[in-house]
Design an enzyme around this catalytic site. Structure first.
Site, PDB file in Angstrom:
ATOM      1  N   CYS A 101       6.246   4.948   8.824  1.00 38.32           N
ATOM      2  CA  CYS A 101       6.770   4.159   7.699  1.00 38.32           C
ATOM      3  C   CYS A 101       8.247   4.398   7.400  1.00 38.32           C
ATOM      4  CB  CYS A 101       5.934   4.421   6.451  1.00 38.32           C
ATOM      5  SG  CYS A 101       4.261   3.771   6.609  1.00 38.32           S
TER       6      CYS A 101
ATOM      7  N   ALA B  98      13.022  21.240   2.976  1.00 40.91           N
ATOM      8  CA  ALA B  98      13.958  21.037   4.090  1.00 40.91           C
ATOM      9  C   ALA B  98      13.203  21.164   5.409  1.00 40.91           C
ATOM     10  CB  ALA B  98      15.066  22.075   4.013  1.00 40.91           C
TER      11      ALA B  98
ATOM     12  N   LYS C 287      11.054   3.062   9.977  1.00 38.32           N
ATOM     13  CA  LYS C 287      11.132   1.605  10.134  1.00 38.32           C
ATOM     14  C   LYS C 287      11.440   0.922   8.804  1.00 38.32           C
ATOM     15  CE  LYS C 287       6.279   0.116   9.571  1.00 38.32           C
ATOM     16  NZ  LYS C 287       6.433  -0.602   8.315  1.00 38.32           N
TER      17      LYS C 287
ATOM     18  N   PHE D 231       8.881  16.364  -2.180  1.00 36.80           N
ATOM     19  CA  PHE D 231       9.839  15.854  -1.182  1.00 36.80           C
ATOM     20  C   PHE D 231      11.164  16.613  -1.203  1.00 36.80           C
ATOM     21  CE2 PHE D 231       8.021  12.179   0.987  1.00 36.80           C
ATOM     22  CZ  PHE D 231       6.802  12.139   0.331  1.00 36.80           C
TER      23      PHE D 231
ATOM     24  N   ARG E  94      -0.794   7.813   1.758  1.00 42.02           N
ATOM     25  CA  ARG E  94      -0.144   8.687   2.747  1.00 42.02           C
ATOM     26  C   ARG E  94      -1.167   9.086   3.797  1.00 42.02           C
ATOM     27  NH1 ARG E  94       0.814  13.471  -1.096  1.00 42.02           N
ATOM     28  NH2 ARG E  94      -1.195  12.619  -1.712  1.00 42.02           N
TER      29      ARG E  94
ATOM     30  N   GLU F  52       0.843  -1.197   0.000  1.00 38.82           N
ATOM     31  CA  GLU F  52       0.000   0.000   0.000  1.00 38.82           C
ATOM     32  C   GLU F  52       0.879   1.248   0.000  1.00 38.82           C
ATOM     33  OE1 GLU F  52      -3.314   0.436  -0.436  1.00 38.82           O
ATOM     34  OE2 GLU F  52      -2.522   2.457  -0.560  1.00 38.82           O
TER      35      GLU F  52
ATOM     36  N   ASN G 133       9.880   3.823  -0.600  1.00 34.53           N
ATOM     37  CA  ASN G 133       9.998   4.594   0.645  1.00 34.53           C
ATOM     38  C   ASN G 133      11.439   5.030   0.899  1.00 34.53           C
ATOM     39  OD1 ASN G 133       7.337   4.683   1.231  1.00 34.53           O
ATOM     40  ND2 ASN G 133       7.403   3.334   3.009  1.00 34.53           N
TER      41      ASN G 133
HETATM   42  N1  NAD Z   1       0.277   4.055   8.061  1.00 35.90           N
HETATM   43  C1  NAD Z   1       0.628   4.288   6.808  1.00 35.90           C
HETATM   44  O1  NAD Z   1       0.626   5.420   6.335  1.00 35.90           O
HETATM   45  C2  NAD Z   1       1.022   3.142   5.913  1.00 35.90           C
HETATM   46  C3  NAD Z   1       1.131   3.357   4.530  1.00 35.90           C
HETATM   47  C4  NAD Z   1       1.493   2.300   3.708  1.00 35.90           C
HETATM   48  C5  NAD Z   1       1.759   1.063   4.278  1.00 35.90           C
HETATM   49  N2  NAD Z   1       1.674   0.880   5.628  1.00 35.90           N
HETATM   50  C6  NAD Z   1       1.939  -0.454   6.163  1.00 35.90           C
HETATM   51  O2  NAD Z   1       0.689  -1.073   6.446  1.00 35.90           O
HETATM   52  C7  NAD Z   1       0.789  -1.893   7.610  1.00 35.90           C
HETATM   53  C8  NAD Z   1      -0.230  -1.455   8.640  1.00 35.90           C
HETATM   54  O3  NAD Z   1       0.089  -0.153   9.071  1.00 35.90           O
HETATM   55  P1  NAD Z   1      -0.899   0.729   9.950  1.00 35.90           P
HETATM   56  O4  NAD Z   1      -0.285   2.061  10.085  1.00 35.90           O
HETATM   57  O5  NAD Z   1      -2.281   0.612   9.395  1.00 35.90           O
HETATM   58  O6  NAD Z   1      -0.815  -0.073  11.337  1.00 35.90           O
HETATM   59  P2  NAD Z   1      -1.670   0.157  12.669  1.00 35.90           P
HETATM   60  O7  NAD Z   1      -0.771  -0.141  13.783  1.00 35.90           O
HETATM   61  O8  NAD Z   1      -2.368   1.476  12.595  1.00 35.90           O
HETATM   62  O9  NAD Z   1      -2.825  -0.962  12.587  1.00 35.90           O
HETATM   63  C9  NAD Z   1      -2.613  -2.330  12.679  1.00 35.90           C
HETATM   64  C10 NAD Z   1      -3.879  -2.974  13.229  1.00 35.90           C
HETATM   65  O10 NAD Z   1      -3.748  -4.396  13.108  1.00 35.90           O
HETATM   66  C11 NAD Z   1      -4.339  -5.010  14.250  1.00 35.90           C
HETATM   67  N3  NAD Z   1      -3.804  -6.370  14.380  1.00 35.90           N
HETATM   68  C12 NAD Z   1      -2.559  -6.774  14.725  1.00 35.90           C
HETATM   69  N4  NAD Z   1      -2.469  -8.120  14.676  1.00 35.90           N
HETATM   70  C13 NAD Z   1      -3.677  -8.582  14.286  1.00 35.90           C
HETATM   71  C14 NAD Z   1      -4.205  -9.894  14.027  1.00 35.90           C
HETATM   72  N5  NAD Z   1      -3.441 -10.995  14.149  1.00 35.90           N
HETATM   73  N6  NAD Z   1      -5.488 -10.007  13.651  1.00 35.90           N
HETATM   74  C15 NAD Z   1      -6.250  -8.901  13.513  1.00 35.90           C
HETATM   75  N7  NAD Z   1      -5.813  -7.642  13.731  1.00 35.90           N
HETATM   76  C16 NAD Z   1      -4.530  -7.479  14.110  1.00 35.90           C
HETATM   77  C17 NAD Z   1      -3.968  -4.065  15.383  1.00 35.90           C
HETATM   78  O11 NAD Z   1      -4.828  -4.226  16.497  1.00 35.90           O
HETATM   79  C18 NAD Z   1      -4.134  -2.682  14.709  1.00 35.90           C
HETATM   80  O12 NAD Z   1      -5.444  -2.177  14.861  1.00 35.90           O
HETATM   81  C19 NAD Z   1       2.236  -1.775   8.074  1.00 35.90           C
HETATM   82  O13 NAD Z   1       2.981  -2.827   7.529  1.00 35.90           O
HETATM   83  C20 NAD Z   1       2.676  -0.465   7.479  1.00 35.90           C
HETATM   84  O14 NAD Z   1       4.071  -0.420   7.251  1.00 35.90           O
HETATM   85  C21 NAD Z   1       1.299   1.886   6.449  1.00 35.90           C
END
Ligand code: NAD
Length: 472
Positions: free
Chosen positions: A263, A255, A266, A252, A154, A151, A211
């Site tokens: 993201c 400054a 990590k 991007f 942003r 995904e 990223n």
């Molecule tokens: N936040 C962003 O902007 C973004 C953008 C692109 C990609 N990502 C990626 O997407 C992924 C999710 O990111 P996020 O920011 O939405 O995370 P987040 O921490 O906001 O949400 C994760 C959710 O998953 C739930 N969860 C964990 N284990 C579970 C399980 N076994 N069964 C059911 N639910 C479970 C948690 O309770 C939590 O609500 C990550 O890998 C992140 O790197 C995030």
């Protein structure tokens, strides 16, 4: 299509609500009962512009539901998306993919009929292979294909990004999975499909490489900003000048205090570790990580210097806690390292953020949370803008000046005109700007520039052609 979305965080909730808005029937599953209770009660547990309305509309239409019970949702799904968190693992910086594997184990026994299991979480190369192995070991009879679909949304602009993406990357070579994924995303195609099919491993790597490149671009302009301050140039002019080149692009190139968020920090770290493990170290990204880490703390030193060299026993106001505007997410936000640096130097830190204060409270027990920028500024020896929320772009400078112990504005996002701020009787410090009397750039203009050595040109053999000119 019936879709199960595992994980109701920033990605799961936005993706689930958008898929429902396309007309699919979506069940969002989360293992956190408090999160599901909130959603059942009509409360969206994260702040993302437009999300509450989108969720409400699709729940009302009967296309979007929430549950903690994974099995029924997976059983009826054509596609099961894993969108759980993949934070940095404590200690070594690798991605912690234990939540992805836990979800895969639960999904395995619940599968009914042909299903595509899709890793939407950002996961290191090879993770989807392992997800497939887990599922096949637990349920050898399952008719399943595991695909990757990273995904790119942003936070703060997530719905628009999801509905109008630059591209959708799908990692699969399986024809049936290709058909399902095309159908899942079909409602958002107009004339041409933005779907980009690749191998599963390539798809996983595309996300990290994208990223890492963006993080590197931010770090590049931040280092150029530091150079601008030394030589008397304005980084915003430089950014405009290089960004106008299509090969570089203007995005991007702002400054600031260094990248943060859930993201970039990590993902850059995880990519560095993956590359080292495969004996193909990514030196550019290693440097990006190191430079960015040092930068956040350096911003605290910049604020301290602007306040007169010491903040012990003094109040400092910090505006903006989230890693960027229009989100409540404070994960790895530069504000956290900056505030830590100010606290270590003995300051009383007074903060305000329009959406991020609830999340920050647990992380920053020593700071004073204020209801407005003006309350934060009361008695402060410096006011630092760390996040460029719209609310901070037009502060009443005379009012601020009247409230502060000394009028010092440290604008770490360059959202103010230095001249304007100085005209209101403030000391102004930005990032990489040469138009303030207090900045080294302006000082440089007043002193005679040192003679610069003649440029040195090396030919292909490493011979120095400048040498002769210099001797002459
Ligand atoms: N936040 C962003 O902007 C973004 C953008 C692109 C990609 N990502 C990626 O997407 C992924 C999710 O990111 P996020 O920011 O939405 O995370 P987040 O921490 O906001 O949400 C994760 C959710 O998953 C739930 N969860 C964990 N284990 C579970 C399980 N076994 N069964 C059911 N639910 C479970 C948690 O309770 C939590 O609500 C990550 O890998 C992140 O790197 C995030």
């Amino acid at each position: 299509m019936h879709i199960a979305m595992i994980g109701c965080g920033y990605v799961g909730l936005v993706s689930g609500a958008c898929f429902a808005d396309f007309g699919h029937s979506v069940t969002c599953v989360d293992s956190d009962p408090a999160r599901i209770d909130a959603l059942h009660g009509g409360r969206v547990p994260i702040y993302e512009p437009g999300l509450a309305e989108l969720v409400a509309r699709n729940v009302e239409a009967g296309r979007l539901a929430f549950t903690t019970a994974l099995a029924p949702a997976v059983g009826e799904a054509d596609a099961v998306f894993i969108a759980v968190g993949t934070p940095s693992r404590r200690g070594d910086g690798f991605a912690d993919i234990s939540h992805v594997f836990a979800a895969a184990r639960e999904i395995a026994s619940a599968l009914r009929g042909f299903t595509v299991v899709v890793t939407k979480s950002t996961v290191p190369v090879g993770t989807s292979d392992e997800v497939e192995r887990i599922i096949r070991a637990a349920n050898p009879a399952a008719d399943v294909v595991v695909a990757s679909n990273p995904e790119f949304l942003r936070e703060g602009a997530a719905i628009g990004d999801f509905k109008r993406p630059d591209r959708i990357v799908v990692g699969t070579t399986d024809e049936r999975a290709r058909e399902v994924m095309t159908e899942v995303y079909r409602p958002l195609f107009l004339n041409t499909s933005p779907l980009l099919f690749a191998s599963r491993r390539a798809a996983e790597l595309i996300k990290y490489a994208a990223n890492a490149f963006l993080a590197m671009k931010i770090t590049f302009i931040n280092e150029i900003a530091d150079l601008c301050e030394k030589v008397g140039a304005d980084v915003q002019d430089v950014a405009r000048g290089i960004g106008a080149d299509n090969r570089i692009g203007s995005k991007f190139l702002h400054a600031g205090p260094g990248f943060g968020g859930s993201c970039f920090p990590k993902d850059t770290l995880a990519l560095v570790k993956t590359a080292q493990d495969h004996d193909a170290p990514l030196r550019l990204i290693e440097a990006t990580v190191a430079v960015n880490d040092q930068r956040k703390r350096a911003m605290a030193r910049r604020i301290i210097a602007a306040a007169g060299g010491s903040v012990r026993g003094k109040a400092v106001a910090v505006l903006g806690l989230t890693f960027k505007p229009n989100t409540d997410d404070v994960r790895e936000a530069p504000s956290l390292a900056i505030i830590r640096g100010l606290l270590d130097a003995g300051a009383e830190v007074r903060v305000h953020d329009p959406e991020g204060m609830d999340q920050a409270r647990a992380l920053l027990p020593e700071v004073v949370f204020c209801k407005s920028p003006y309350e934060a500024a009361r008695g402060a020896s410096a006011l630092a803008i760390v996040t460029e929320w719209d609310q901070f772009r037009a502060l009443g400078l005379p009012r601020l000046k009247g409230l502060m112990a000394q009028p010092v504005l440290v604008d770490l996002r360059n959202i103010y005109s230095a001249r304007d701020v100085i005209r209101h009787g403030f000391r102004y410090v930005g990032v990489g700007r040469g138009d303030d009397d207090d900045l080294p750039a302006a000082r440089l203009r007043r002193v005679r520039r040192p003679e610069m050595p003649a440029p040195v040109a090396l030919d292909g053999a490493g011979r120095d052609h400048g040498l002769d000119r210099r001797r002459a």
